[in-house]
Motif scaffolding. Sequence first.
Motif: not given
Length: 306
Positions: A206-208, A243-250, A268-282
């Motif tokens: 992930s990004n972290k 172009e893409r975050t590490l979450n999206a790349l994974a 486990s949180s909406v924030e974690q979910l949002e990080e993965n939803l960045e996949f949609l914009e990659s």
Amino acid sequence: MNKRQLGNSDLHVSEISLGCMNLGKEETKAKDIIDRALDAGINYLDTADLYDFGENEKIVGKAIQHRRQDVILGTKVGNHFDKEKKDWHWDPSKEHIKKGIKDSLQRLQTDYIDLYQLHGGTIDDNMEETIEAFEDLKQEGLIREYGISSIRPNVIREYVERSSIVSVMMQYNAFDRRPEEEMLDLLHTNNISVLARGPLAKGMLSNKGAKVVESKARDGFLEYSYEEMLALTEKLEDYANEERTLNALALQYVLHHPAVATAVFGASSVEQLEENLEFLESAPLTEQIFGEIQALTNPITYQKHR
């Protein structure tokens, strides 16, 4: 959100989907996560009767009551558990599976399961009995399709040959490339889809990633040492850009193979979910980047789990 067909079934699941094991026990918080996921176009939710000894199914059931029609719901069976003793044992018998479906339907407050999965399996199981149980449930209309959740190649091969499974859930990510060697091509050839769990490798992809490795991988990960994991996460950070975050790349990495229908991540949180939803914009993953990641990582194989 793009969707992919599960095997030869009429189930089409979103390319990324929500694994519900880590939702927690706060109903409002869990519902917020699920609602946001569904609003974003995710349609597959994955749970299991064993998660929190049935409590996770209850929470998911309450959260989707008002929009069951928007959900392809997956759950699992095969672990005979005692909620009071917090204990369980493996039981793939027809009797347990047929009792398990009734209990899960009640907890989930629904009258059918879209994808019912055997939660494990060994080569010594009475597979004919297990398969017969799932086929019976399908004929009775209690489930739409069935699959298995397993990383054991020998068990998977038996189900490929002997059953009508439409899917196999297995751990798959850029650090755990074991499915690439033995499973992905075999399943694709037999028109059986993969539900890739753990696509972020417990957050190490992930990004972290580097911070997660420092806290969770001091003893290494699979065949990688702690030092190798740190070096890998540092190299992967070079791929984080506009172009893409590490979450999206994974997530893109595991979706590259046509056998994979969906990447199932936890949140486990909406924030974690949002990080993965960045996949949609990659931007789409290129063959070059996919190849570079493969060159960085190791093509390990299954050793202990056969």
